[in-house]
Design an enzyme around this catalytic site. Structure first.
Site, PDB file in Angstrom:
ATOM      1  N   SER A 134       0.825  -1.208   0.000  1.00 45.72           N
ATOM      2  CA  SER A 134       0.000   0.000   0.000  1.00 45.72           C
ATOM      3  C   SER A 134       0.860   1.259   0.000  1.00 45.72           C
ATOM      4  O   SER A 134       1.797   1.383   0.800  1.00 45.72           O
ATOM      5  CB  SER A 134      -0.899   0.031   1.233  1.00 45.72           C
ATOM      6  N   GLU A 187      -9.642   4.716  -8.514  1.00 46.15           N
ATOM      7  CA  GLU A 187      -9.827   5.303  -7.178  1.00 46.15           C
ATOM      8  C   GLU A 187      -9.762   6.822  -7.300  1.00 46.15           C
ATOM      9  O   GLU A 187      -8.681   7.404  -7.184  1.00 46.15           O
ATOM     10  CB  GLU A 187      -8.741   4.808  -6.205  1.00 46.15           C
TER      11      GLU A 187
END
Ligand SMILES: [Zn+2]
Length: 216
Positions: A134, A187
């Site tokens: 991430s 996103e």
């Protein structure tokens, strides 16, 4: 005496050369140097193929709540990002406010490996990145939403950010129709700091960080 000075001088040169050699020939030192808050870190690639090292820790973080920023709101009091990222966010959201676009709420910033583990374990399959994969673990990314809107993509806040974020060094890290490259669906809420020159090129050309780094 003159000869003695020559010998001492020669020894000094040898010592300096040895120190330089040890510094630059040490591979461990080189790899750790790439994880400091340097310009090279701006282009740090984190994805499923390029996870962060197990012991990766970011130190230069600041708490957004402590900044008492008037250009955006916070969803919680413990959101942190790198200092350079905060400066860029401050300038960006101030400019948005000047253009009459307000109501941004920052929902997430830096996550430690432990926090990412928690997020991953509580989210549905494929929605959250695995620990180590991430960008939130770098402190170089943040998530944002807008007041009263379920779908951030349809908001004026998103329109403004997609048009101007590169001017402040940010990119939409997971653009639409690029899932085959990034491995992550669109996103609209996730912004990654890469510095202005890189961001402008990436956003102008509608490419991903992966594609940009490939041609460097
Ligand atoms: Zn995110």
């Amino acid at each position: 005496m003159k000869r003695f000075i020559h010998i001492v001088g020669l020894l000094l040169v040898l010592c300096v050369a040895a120190v330089f050699f040890m510094r630059y020939a040490d591979p461990e030192r080189d790899s750790s140097a790439s994880f400091t808050n340097s310009p090279s870190e701006e282009l740090l690639l984190v994805n499923a193929d390029n996870p962060l090292p197990q012991d990766y820790r970011h130190e230069n973080l600041i708490n957004l709540y402590d900044q008492k920023n008037k250009h955006f709101q916070l969803a919680k009091a413990d959101i942190e990002v790198c200092e350079a990222v905060y400066q860029a966010m401050d300038a960006m959201f101030a400019a948005a406010q000047k253009d009459g676009v307000k109501g941004f709420i920052i929902t997430s910033g830096y996550r430690s490996r432990e926090e990412q583990k928690e997020v991953f374990s509580t989210s549905a399959d494929g929605i959250s990145a695995k620990p180590g994969e991430s960008e939130h673990e770098t402190g170089l990314a943040f998530d944002v939403t807008a007041y009263g809107n379920e779908n951030f993509e349809l908001t004026p806040q998103f329109q403004w950010l997609s048009k101007h974020c590169a001017e402040y060094g940010f990119i939409i890290r997971y653009p639409k129709d690029k899932e085959d490259v990034t491995g992550v669906p669109f996103e609209p809420w996730h912004y990654r700091y890469v510095g202005t020159p890189h961001a402008k090129e990436i956003m102008d050309e509608g490419i991903t960080l992966e594609e940009y780094l490939e041609r460097q």
